[in-house]
Scaffold this motif. Structure first.
Motif, mmCIF file in Angstrom:
data_model
loop_
_atom_site.group_PDB
_atom_site.id
_atom_site.type_symbol
_atom_site.label_atom_id
_atom_site.label_comp_id
_atom_site.label_asym_id
_atom_site.label_seq_id
_atom_site.Cartn_x
_atom_site.Cartn_y
_atom_site.Cartn_z
ATOM 1 N N GLY A 22 -3.656 2.897 -7.680
ATOM 2 C CA GLY A 22 -2.441 3.688 -7.807
ATOM 3 C C GLY A 22 -1.943 4.189 -6.468
ATOM 4 N N THR A 23 -2.858 4.666 -5.637
ATOM 5 C CA THR A 23 -2.478 5.145 -4.308
ATOM 6 C C THR A 23 -1.869 4.022 -3.484
ATOM 7 N N ALA A 24 -2.483 2.841 -3.531
ATOM 8 C CA ALA A 24 -1.955 1.696 -2.785
ATOM 9 C C ALA A 24 -0.558 1.334 -3.245
ATOM 10 N N ALA A 25 -0.339 1.298 -4.562
ATOM 11 C CA ALA A 25 0.956 0.908 -5.095
ATOM 12 C C ALA A 25 2.031 1.949 -4.797
ATOM 13 N N LEU A 26 1.692 3.217 -4.943
ATOM 14 C CA LEU A 26 2.684 4.276 -4.765
ATOM 15 C C LEU A 26 3.065 4.481 -3.305
ATOM 16 N N LEU A 27 2.154 4.174 -2.386
ATOM 17 C CA LEU A 27 2.417 4.430 -0.961
ATOM 18 C C LEU A 27 2.819 3.181 -0.184
ATOM 19 N N ALA A 28 2.824 2.025 -0.827
ATOM 20 C CA ALA A 28 3.195 0.783 -0.135
ATOM 21 C C ALA A 28 4.610 0.898 0.422
ATOM 22 N N GLY A 29 4.755 0.594 1.707
ATOM 23 C CA GLY A 29 6.065 0.618 2.344
ATOM 24 C C GLY A 29 6.555 1.987 2.759
ATOM 25 N N VAL B 72 3.031 12.009 0.852
ATOM 26 C CA VAL B 72 4.494 11.924 0.953
ATOM 27 C C VAL B 72 5.084 13.270 1.353
ATOM 28 N N ARG B 73 4.610 14.336 0.749
ATOM 29 C CA ARG B 73 5.158 15.650 1.100
ATOM 30 C C ARG B 73 4.856 16.019 2.544
ATOM 31 N N LEU B 74 3.645 15.751 3.005
ATOM 32 C CA LEU B 74 3.288 16.070 4.384
ATOM 33 C C LEU B 74 4.206 15.371 5.378
ATOM 34 N N VAL B 75 4.482 14.094 5.136
ATOM 35 C CA VAL B 75 5.327 13.336 6.059
ATOM 36 C C VAL B 75 6.780 13.767 5.945
ATOM 37 N N GLU B 76 7.276 13.904 4.723
ATOM 38 C CA GLU B 76 8.696 14.203 4.540
ATOM 39 C C GLU B 76 9.047 15.626 4.964
ATOM 40 N N ALA C 97 -9.303 -4.077 -13.198
ATOM 41 C CA ALA C 97 -9.424 -5.535 -13.169
ATOM 42 C C ALA C 97 -8.370 -6.154 -12.262
ATOM 43 N N ARG C 98 -7.159 -5.604 -12.312
ATOM 44 C CA ARG C 98 -6.074 -6.080 -11.447
ATOM 45 C C ARG C 98 -5.919 -5.109 -10.286
ATOM 46 N N LYS C 99 -6.262 -5.540 -9.104
ATOM 47 C CA LYS C 99 -6.211 -4.678 -7.925
ATOM 48 C C LYS C 99 -4.804 -4.659 -7.333
ATOM 49 N N ALA C 100 -4.449 -3.546 -6.710
ATOM 50 C CA ALA C 100 -3.240 -3.466 -5.893
ATOM 51 C C ALA C 100 -3.601 -3.888 -4.470
ATOM 52 N N ARG C 101 -2.631 -3.840 -3.575
ATOM 53 C CA ARG C 101 -2.884 -4.212 -2.181
ATOM 54 C C ARG C 101 -2.766 -2.979 -1.294
ATOM 55 N N SER C 102 -3.905 -2.504 -0.820
ATOM 56 C CA SER C 102 -3.916 -1.418 0.159
ATOM 57 C C SER C 102 -3.550 -1.980 1.525
ATOM 58 N N ILE D 170 2.656 6.131 6.486
ATOM 59 C CA ILE D 170 1.506 6.297 5.594
ATOM 60 C C ILE D 170 0.801 4.959 5.421
ATOM 61 N N ALA D 171 -0.534 4.967 5.527
ATOM 62 C CA ALA D 171 -1.336 3.763 5.321
ATOM 63 C C ALA D 171 -2.495 4.090 4.390
ATOM 64 N N THR D 172 -3.038 3.038 3.733
ATOM 65 C CA THR D 172 -4.111 3.229 2.766
ATOM 66 C C THR D 172 -5.286 2.311 3.073
ATOM 67 N N TYR D 173 -6.483 2.844 2.878
ATOM 68 C CA TYR D 173 -7.737 2.105 3.077
ATOM 69 C C TYR D 173 -8.607 2.316 1.848
ATOM 70 N N SER D 174 -9.164 1.233 1.313
ATOM 71 C CA SER D 174 -10.033 1.347 0.144
ATOM 72 C C SER D 174 -11.237 0.436 0.297
ATOM 73 N N ILE D 175 -12.442 1.005 0.201
ATOM 74 C CA ILE D 175 -13.684 0.234 0.183
ATOM 75 C C ILE D 175 -14.310 0.457 -1.189
ATOM 76 N N HIS D 176 -14.588 -0.619 -1.929
ATOM 77 C CA HIS D 176 -14.895 -0.488 -3.346
ATOM 78 C C HIS D 176 -15.680 -1.693 -3.848
ATOM 79 N N ALA D 177 -16.228 -1.576 -5.047
ATOM 80 C CA ALA D 177 -16.903 -2.698 -5.696
ATOM 81 C C ALA D 177 -15.850 -3.676 -6.211
ATOM 82 N N GLU D 178 -15.919 -4.903 -5.752
ATOM 83 C CA GLU D 178 -14.876 -5.889 -6.048
ATOM 84 C C GLU D 178 -14.720 -6.143 -7.546
ATOM 85 N N LYS D 179 -15.822 -6.157 -8.299
ATOM 86 C CA LYS D 179 -15.760 -6.525 -9.711
ATOM 87 C C LYS D 179 -15.613 -5.327 -10.634
#
Length: 299
Positions: free
Chosen positions: A161-168, A138-142, A185-190, A172-181
């Motif tokens: 947290g990164t996905a939720a805080l940067l959504a919209g 956010v600081r870099l862009v602003e 437990a509750r995932k955000a949307r990157s 800025i865009a977010t990419y996450s590759i991770h173990a699904e399980k």
């Protein structure tokens, strides 16, 4: 020389009843010091409060900086927020931002801490107090240092947290590759999530990474990549559910760095997760990631 950002506050005494390996960052520093003139050191300034508040709720920021975080939030974080922890929590985002600025100049730079991708707007979580990736982006862009930033998260846990805080957030865009399980437990949307089945090894992991990250980088063409280079996809990691070898982790860094360098996109890395009883072995994996990334950028 490889630009590396380190603050003395990263090496913080362990809070009471903490299970987090607080010695890790000191070991990372010591191993990098052993590289001698290969490393160019920078001490960052703590992140100004107004930039912490640009991402996190001001009341939560005040709680952390005053070291009066409520017990329920400390339980979510995983340790008590002491005055030393509060100093570290402010230094780490400053380090990620400084690494990003150095990367814009040199092509690559690393923060020797950071990657606190579970911290949310009004609370920390999963050993993360403030979300240094989101704050730095956010600081870099602003402030106009970058018109667009892509956060690439290769930790074994989703960067919720990164996905939720940067959504919209514009640019800025977010990419996450991770173990699904795995946690959380509750995932955000990157912007792009790549959930993987338990036990995936080197070849399947690297194929999935290349097939999903390459088109995203080509479509966005960001001015900068912030890279969460967590080493917990390693097969022997205590909190991981994937099965990468040490060679697989090295190949991952070369793949990510190669994508960026071929497109002349600067990249700044953070250390991210790595868990187990042998803190020195974990620190070595983090240092290998930093050195591999630096080599890939010709530093």
């Amino acid at each position: 020389m490889i630009p590396v950002v380190h603050h003395p506050a990263y090496v913080s005494p362990a809070p009471p009843r903490s299970t987090y390996k607080w010695s890790k960052n000191g070991l990372i520093r010591d191993l990098l010091l052993g590289e001698g003139d290969r490393i160019a050191w920078t001490v960052p300034a703590p992140m100004p409060q107004r930039w912490l508040e640009a991402v996190h709720d001001p009341d939560y920021v005040a709680q952390v900086l005053s070291a009066i975080v409520p017990p329920d939030k400390e339980r979510r974080i995983g340790f008590a927020v002491t005055a030393a922890v509060a100093e570290r929590a402010r230094a780490v985002p400053g380090g990620t931002w400084a690494a990003a600025r150095l990367a814009l100049e040199h092509g690559f730079a690393a923060n020797s801490a950071g990657g606190s991708h579970h911290a949310l707007a009004d609370t920390g979580a999963g050993y993360c107090v403030f979300n240094d990736l989101a704050i730095a982006a956010v600081r870099l862009v602003e402030e106009g240092d970058a018109a667009s930033v892509l956060v690439v998260d290769c930790d074994v846990h989703q960067g919720d947290g990164t996905a939720a805080l940067l959504a919209g957030r514009p640019g800025i865009a977010t990419y996450s590759i991770h173990a699904e399980k795995n946690f959380p437990a509750r995932k955000a949307r990157s912007t792009c999530d790549v959930p993987l089945a338990d036990g995936i090894g080197d070849e399947a992991y690297l194929a999935a990474l290349a097939a999903t990250l390459t088109p995203m980088v080509d479509a966005m063409r960001p001015d900068l990549i912030l890279y969460q280079a967590g080493v917990d996809p390693f097969a022997e990691d205590r909190l991981g559910r994937l099965s990468l070898s040490l060679d697989g982790l090295v190949r991952r860094e070369r793949l990510v760095a190669g994508l960026a360098r071929a497109r002349r996109i600067p990249l700044a890395s953070t250390v991210g997760g790595g868990y187990g009883d042998d803190a020195l072995a974990i620190a070595r994996r983090h240092v290998t990631a930093i050195l591999t990334l630096g080599e890939a950028f010709g530093l």
